[in-house]
Design a protein around this motif. Structure first.
Motif, PDB file in Angstrom:
ATOM      1  N   ALA A 157       0.825  -1.206   0.000  1.00 32.95           N
ATOM      2  CA  ALA A 157       0.000   0.000   0.000  1.00 32.95           C
ATOM      3  C   ALA A 157       0.859   1.255   0.000  1.00 32.95           C
ATOM      4  CB  ALA A 157      -0.928  -0.012   1.220  1.00 32.95           C
ATOM      5  N   ARG A 193       2.821   1.255  -3.390  1.00 28.24           N
ATOM      6  CA  ARG A 193       1.944   1.114  -4.556  1.00 28.24           C
ATOM      7  C   ARG A 193       2.566   0.174  -5.581  1.00 28.24           C
ATOM      8  NH1 ARG A 193      -1.264   3.092  -1.566  1.00 28.24           N
ATOM      9  NH2 ARG A 193      -2.856   4.680  -2.060  1.00 28.24           N
ATOM     10  N   GLN A 208      -4.440  -0.054  -6.653  1.00 30.83           N
ATOM     11  CA  GLN A 208      -5.465   0.806  -6.063  1.00 30.83           C
ATOM     12  C   GLN A 208      -6.040   0.102  -4.850  1.00 30.83           C
ATOM     13  OE1 GLN A 208      -6.233   3.874  -7.048  1.00 30.83           O
ATOM     14  NE2 GLN A 208      -4.794   3.816  -8.789  1.00 30.83           N
ATOM     15  N   LEU A 209      -6.157   0.834  -3.732  1.00 24.34           N
ATOM     16  CA  LEU A 209      -6.748   0.266  -2.531  1.00 24.34           C
ATOM     17  C   LEU A 209      -8.256   0.468  -2.550  1.00 24.34           C
ATOM     18  CD1 LEU A 209      -4.259   1.544   0.235  1.00 24.34           C
ATOM     19  CD2 LEU A 209      -4.168  -0.590  -1.084  1.00 24.34           C
ATOM     20  N   ILE A 219      -7.975   1.148   2.247  1.00 23.48           N
ATOM     21  CA  ILE A 219      -7.461   2.443   2.706  1.00 23.48           C
ATOM     22  C   ILE A 219      -7.575   2.561   4.225  1.00 23.48           C
ATOM     23  CG2 ILE A 219      -7.887   4.935   2.651  1.00 23.48           C
ATOM     24  CD1 ILE A 219      -8.730   4.605  -0.275  1.00 23.48           C
ATOM     25  N   GLU A 220      -8.720   2.134   4.769  1.00 23.36           N
ATOM     26  CA  GLU A 220      -8.923   2.209   6.213  1.00 23.36           C
ATOM     27  C   GLU A 220      -7.905   1.356   6.964  1.00 23.36           C
ATOM     28  OE1 GLU A 220     -12.419   1.319   9.557  1.00 23.36           O
ATOM     29  OE2 GLU A 220     -12.874   1.213   7.405  1.00 23.36           O
ATOM     30  N   TYR A 230      -4.945   0.416   5.819  1.00 26.36           N
ATOM     31  CA  TYR A 230      -3.611   0.972   5.616  1.00 26.36           C
ATOM     32  C   TYR A 230      -3.343   2.123   6.592  1.00 26.36           C
ATOM     33  CZ  TYR A 230       0.179   3.640   3.458  1.00 26.36           C
ATOM     34  OH  TYR A 230       1.347   4.340   3.246  1.00 26.36           O
ATOM     35  N   VAL A 231      -4.299   3.013   6.762  1.00 30.28           N
ATOM     36  CA  VAL A 231      -4.146   4.145   7.696  1.00 30.28           C
ATOM     37  C   VAL A 231      -3.932   3.618   9.126  1.00 30.28           C
ATOM     38  CG1 VAL A 231      -5.305   6.115   8.758  1.00 30.28           C
ATOM     39  CG2 VAL A 231      -5.442   5.767   6.276  1.00 30.28           C
TER      40      VAL A 231
END
Length: 316
Positions: free
Chosen positions: A17, A20, A60-61, A66-67, A69-70
């Motif tokens: 992530a 990329r 692409q996440l 995305i949640e 990864y953060v």
């Protein structure tokens, strides 16, 4: 109960992530690209969701990806900061190990070290007392503190730095001074307390107008200056005390200076450190504190003696 997750899979996903790229993530983790892909697939199966949109050539996440990864970034940042803090604490907790001559350790350093620990609460200090000149080179000490003529103990392994000199002072209890000491000299039954490791009486008589009664032929012999001082405080006789070790007893009136002469020592206290071994931050802090504290203390001693009418004779 906390459910266990595969840290390997989480690390693989975070690397993909962030970069990329499966290829760059594999290079960073030092594994193959298929191994990274397999770990992420296992993670998706475990979570029952898709983390990476594989419909295009670019990584692409998905919203869930995305949640995750953060959250992982925050978690790994916290882990990194925690490990750095623990590592620093571990280095400090090892502290400083010092081998110190017994008299200096018990009568001076032990009374001063509390100031250092209050000023630098994160640094621990381990002090081992030893006979003068017993360096115990087979053991690992950061510093060694002993006395003697400068250069006596310096060798290919040790770097010597002078800490301070001291003043040799005849001392006895107030009561003993009243009954045994006169301004003209020593009474016939004066009892001398002698340190077999350091006996400057002959020099004291040489540099003053008093007659040497041959004190080495009678008296009580101890193997440490502090034992001589303790015996003197108890009224057992007169001794010569190191001004560094005896000042507190003089100020407390446990000991008095019946004669107005003190001799500046020809020997010094010195600190030794292994050559070619770089100081740690903690060692630099301690050494700077020690030199500063000793300088202040030595000035205090000299001023006190001069204020009380003691003539300091430099015999160097």
């Amino acid at each position: 109960m906390r459910k266990r997750r595969s840290l390997t899979a989480l690390r693989a996903f975070e690397a993909v992530a962030r970069n990329r790229s499966f290829t760059l993530a594999a290079e960073e983790l030092i594994v193959t690209r298929p191994a990274v892909s397999k770990q992420i697939k296992l993670l998706e199966n475990e979570l029952s969701c898709t983390l990476i949109d594989r419909s295009s050539n670019n990584i692409q996440l998905t919203p869930i990806g995305i949640e995750l990864y953060v959250g992982l970034q925050q978690a790994f940042d916290l882990i990194s900061a925690t490990m750095e803090r623990v590592s620093n604490q571990a280095r400090v907790s090892q502290g400083i190990k010092i081998l110190v001559e017994r008299d200096f350790a018990s009568s001076w350093l032990a009374t001063q070290i509390g100031q250092f620990l209050l000023q630098y609460p994160g640094i621990s200090v381990e002090i081992t007392a030893e006979k003068n000149g017993h360096f115990r080179m087979q053991e690992d000490f950061d510093f060694r503190i002993f006395y003697g003529p400068q250069g006596t103990y310096q060798n290919d392994s040790l770097q010597e730095k002078k800490l301070c000199h001291w003043i040799d002072l005849p001392l006895c209890s107030p009561e003993y001074a009243r009954t045994h000491i006169t301004s003209q000299g020593f009474s016939e039954n004066t009892h001398f307390l002698l340190d077999k490791n350091y006996n400057p009486w002959d020099d004291w008589f040489k540099y003053t107008e008093y007659e040497n009664p041959g004190i080495t032929d009678f008296g009580t012999v101890f193997n440490e200056t502090t034992l001589c001082l303790s015996a003197a405080i108890a009224g057992g006789g007169i001794t010569i005390g190191d001004s560094f070790l005896a000042l507190s007893a003089i100020q407390a009136a446990d000991l008095v200076m019946p004669y107005r002469y003190g001799l500046k020592s020809v020997e010094t206290y010195s600190i030794y450190h292994q050559k070619d071994v770089k100081h740690s931050t903690e060692e630099d802090i301690f050494e700077n504190w020690l030199f500063s504290t000793i300088s202040i203390y030595q000035n205090k001693v000299d001023q006190y003696l001069l204020k009380n009418g003691i003539t300091i004779i430099d015999r160097s």
